[in-house]
Motif scaffolding. Sequence first.
Motif, short mmCIF file in Angstrom:
data_model
loop_
_atom_site.label_atom_id
_atom_site.label_comp_id
_atom_site.label_asym_id
_atom_site.label_seq_id
_atom_site.Cartn_x
_atom_site.Cartn_y
_atom_site.Cartn_z
N GLY A 175 -7.21 5.80 7.96
CA GLY A 175 -6.72 5.91 9.33
C GLY A 175 -5.27 6.36 9.32
N GLY A 176 -4.41 5.66 10.01
CA GLY A 176 -3.00 6.00 10.04
C GLY A 176 -2.18 5.24 9.04
N GLY A 177 -2.81 4.37 8.23
CA GLY A 177 -2.07 3.54 7.29
C GLY A 177 -2.06 4.12 5.89
N GLU A 178 -1.04 3.74 5.14
CA GLU A 178 -0.92 4.19 3.76
C GLU A 178 -0.22 3.12 2.92
OE1 GLU A 178 1.54 7.50 1.32
OE2 GLU A 178 0.53 8.20 3.14
N ALA A 179 -0.61 3.03 1.66
CA ALA A 179 0.02 2.10 0.72
C ALA A 179 0.22 2.81 -0.61
CB ALA A 179 -0.84 0.85 0.53
N LYS A 180 1.07 2.23 -1.42
CA LYS A 180 1.35 2.75 -2.76
C LYS A 180 1.20 1.60 -3.74
CE LYS A 180 5.29 4.72 -5.27
NZ LYS A 180 6.67 5.20 -5.10
N PHE A 181 0.40 1.83 -4.78
CA PHE A 181 0.16 0.82 -5.80
C PHE A 181 0.57 1.34 -7.16
CE2 PHE A 181 -2.84 -0.56 -2.61
CZ PHE A 181 -2.92 -1.94 -2.75
N GLN A 182 1.31 0.52 -7.90
CA GLN A 182 1.54 0.79 -9.31
C GLN A 182 0.23 0.50 -10.02
OE1 GLN A 182 5.15 -0.82 -11.24
NE2 GLN A 182 3.71 -1.87 -12.60
N VAL A 183 -0.14 1.32 -10.99
CA VAL A 183 -1.40 1.14 -11.72
C VAL A 183 -1.14 0.58 -13.11
CG1 VAL A 183 -3.46 2.30 -12.59
CG2 VAL A 183 -2.47 3.01 -10.40
N TYR A 184 -0.11 1.07 -13.77
CA TYR A 184 0.27 0.60 -15.10
C TYR A 184 1.75 0.30 -15.10
CZ TYR A 184 -4.14 1.93 -17.19
OH TYR A 184 -5.47 1.99 -17.52
N PRO A 185 2.20 -0.68 -15.83
CA PRO A 185 1.44 -1.50 -16.75
C PRO A 185 0.56 -2.56 -16.06
CG PRO A 185 3.73 -2.19 -16.77
CD PRO A 185 3.64 -1.00 -15.86
N ALA A 186 0.86 -2.89 -14.82
CA ALA A 186 0.03 -3.86 -14.08
C ALA A 186 -0.20 -3.30 -12.67
CB ALA A 186 0.74 -5.20 -13.99
N ILE A 187 -1.32 -3.69 -12.06
CA ILE A 187 -1.60 -3.27 -10.68
C ILE A 187 -0.71 -4.10 -9.76
CG2 ILE A 187 -3.34 -3.14 -8.86
CD1 ILE A 187 -5.43 -2.86 -11.13
N LYS A 188 0.05 -3.39 -8.93
CA LYS A 188 1.02 -4.07 -8.06
C LYS A 188 1.21 -3.25 -6.79
CE LYS A 188 5.87 -5.44 -8.14
NZ LYS A 188 7.11 -5.38 -8.93
#
Length: 78
Positions: free
Chosen positions: A29-42
């Motif tokens: 939709g209109g939302g967005e997020a950013k996730f670190q994948v390595y070294p840990a998911i955050k």
Amino acid sequence: MPILFYYLGLKFFFFSDDHEPIHVHVSKGGGEAKFQVYPAIKLLVNRGLKVRDLRNAEKGIEENREVIRERWIEYFKK
């Protein structure tokens, strides 16, 4: 903007000028997020995704972590 995959209505992608650490952007939709994948998911940033979508995004990252890593290396280490 390379699109990696869709999962439960969420789009997972990189921006063409992204930088390390390995991370992925997720939108719905209109939302967005950013996730670190390595070294840990955050979760790094959330701009409007609901808690349920954030949980589903994290699950999608967990299930596709190696795919994300391989695509990152393939795209950014040219």
